[in-house]
Design a protein around this motif. Structure first.
Motif: not given
Length: 260
Positions: A6-12, A14-20, A166-167, A207-209
């Motif tokens: 769709s032209g936006g940023t896709q957050v996978k 592995s991109d996320v700081a889950w430990d926080s 999670m994504t 914030f989480f995706p």
């Protein structure tokens, strides 16, 4: 991160700081008090599991809650039936929260157990739930995508608000559901819950995706791996937080064949 179609940023994932992940803030917001949506889910889960295990023969039963987060009630729903329950969780902060609950879980979880005991099969469970929880539950830090190493291992399973939370990748959402389903033995009962059309969420300040899914996407992701299942939208509208339109529950039994 990659660009989405769709032209936006896709957050996978592995991109996320889950430990926080702020486990305490998350529990305080979502599970300090029993909310109507969770009560509705508990009614469905308890009846599904009770109907299944009431007719089953004896034998070791091993359960798994995939992506347990800081939520104990999926494990509580499996407690009367299981000789062992694995809480699989990636976030170090959530793992620490779960391990701190093992010896004697917090009193806010009693209200969730009370709903489960509204089913006579749970109500007749003789053991003290805290003692039983301490005896059979173990916490394992791990990634949902690595579950392909354990095909068919577990006899019952739950996955609550994980694959879509999670994504933002639809491919990773579908793979997460596949990994969960394939970790279950043929005929194993399961329950999976999803936030409908989620735009993402916060735990404390972080914030989480999320992946935008509805009933069709949930059904399509589960159908190749289940012989019999239902997809049901909860009657309660979005109330827990902003940024989603409702909750979807799928429950049934793992199929006897693995999809190609």
């Amino acid at each position: 991160m990659t660009a989405s179609s769709s032209g936006g940023t896709q957050v996978k994932n592995s991109d996320v700081a889950w430990d926080s992940f702020d486990s305490i803030a998350y529990v305080d917001h979502n599970y300090r008090d029993l909310q109507a949506e969770d009560e509705e889910i508990l009614h469905i889960v308890r009846d599904h599991f009770a109907d299944h295990f009431r007719t089953q023969g004896v034998g070791p039963i091993h359960g798994i809650d995939v992506g347990a987060g800081a939520n104990l009630y999926p494990a509580l729903s499996m407690l009367p039936w299981c000789d062992g329950i694995t809480l699989l969780e990636r976030s170090a902060s959530n793992v620490a929260y779960l391990r701190a609950q093992l010896h004697s879980y917090s009193r806010n979880w009693d209200q969730f157990w009370d709903v489960l005991t509204g089913n006579e099969t749970y109500g007749s469970f003789a053991a003290d739930p805290r003692q039983r929880f301490r005896e059979v539950v173990r916490v394992e830090q791990g990634n949902i995508f690595d579950l392909d190493r354990f095909a068919g291992r577990w006899s019952v399973g739950t996955m609550f608000f994980v694959a879509e939370s999670m994504t933002s990748s639809c491919d990773e959402f579908a793979l997460g559901v596949e990994r969960f389903m394939c970790a279950l033995a043929p005929g194993a009962p399961f329950v999976a819950a999803f936030m409908e059309h989620s735009k993402g969420y916060r735990a404390g300040e972080q914030f989480f995706p999320a992946c935008d899914v509805g009933e069709d996407e949930v059904r399509e992701s589960i159908e190749p791996f289940a012989d019999e299942f239902k997809v049901q939208r909860l009657k309660y509208e979005a109330a827990v937080r902003e940024g989603y339109s409702g909750m979807i529950l799928s429950y049934g039994w793992r199929g006897g064949m693995t999809a190609e």
